[in-house]
Scaffold this active site. Sequence first.
Site, PDB file in Angstrom:
ATOM      1  N   LYS A  11      21.406  21.864  27.290  1.00  0.00           N
ATOM      2  CA  LYS A  11      20.719  22.558  26.429  1.00  0.00           C
ATOM      3  C   LYS A  11      19.792  23.815  27.421  1.00  0.00           C
ATOM      4  CE  LYS A  11      16.338  20.951  26.891  1.00  0.00           C
ATOM      5  NZ  LYS A  11      15.242  21.874  27.753  1.00  0.00           N
ATOM      6  N   ASP A 136      13.848  15.047  23.545  1.00  0.00           N
ATOM      7  CA  ASP A 136      14.943  15.939  23.360  1.00  0.00           C
ATOM      8  C   ASP A 136      16.172  15.247  23.031  1.00  0.00           C
ATOM      9  OD1 ASP A 136      13.612  18.175  24.417  1.00  0.00           O
ATOM     10  OD2 ASP A 136      14.260  17.976  26.424  1.00  0.00           O
TER      11      ASP A 136
END
Length: 265
Positions: A11, A136
């Site tokens: 990401k 996350d």
Amino acid sequence: MTILCEKAPAKINLSLDILAKRDDGYHDLRTVMASVSLCDELTVTLAPCQAGAERFTAAAEGVKGENLAARAAELFMRSNGISGWSADIQIEKRIPVSAGLGGGSSDAAAVLRALNGWRPMPPEGLAELALNLGSDVPYCLRGGVCLAQGRGEILSPLPPLPDCWIVLITPPVAVSTAEAFQLWDTLSPFHQEMARMSGNVFEAVIKLPEIEQIKQILLEAGAAEAMMSGSGSTVFGVFTDETEANKAFETLHIHFPKTFLATPV
């Protein structure tokens, strides 16, 4: 024996702001994240065993100590009351470690997705497991482009990125996320407000000369935007022209071996 395979995309943070420190020690965030094609590949091997003799292991080249992927497998099994199965996870590691790209979190999320395909559980329960593993992980479980708030568990989907090419460069410097948050907490309110002008507040905390150097090279090479991802040290540049992206990749790869060319996923 059952073998499950899953990809774990990296990401990038297109923006990152820290709003406040919470009473529980975590921080309230506001960040936009996007998945990219750079990914780890996981193979989860499930083997039957006697109840009470379960083992959960994970191995990846370059990753030492406890692996979050193994914790994800154990948490999934225990939370769902599944016994009599051990899990061995092999990770083909491509995402740099401690680089702001969410590699460990994405690996853990990939394990949850793989096991959920084997023994499905309600989406809200799976999301809760993800948050227990790390801030996350809920985003990595979902992927795409999302606004993440709270600790990272409040996710709002956003439109996908337009066609573009993303050059990612990880200089040979590891950054501790915990230390980055601690340094942020030491900044005065004025300096915190100044940091918000960069798009990623951690750029004001992680003061590495390589970061600014790489950003400048990317912008001069034609990147529409260049920014550090997460708490670093990876810097990414977004290109609208594939030829320019390839040239930037070739130039930077000479000086920084951990340079990658990716696209949104």
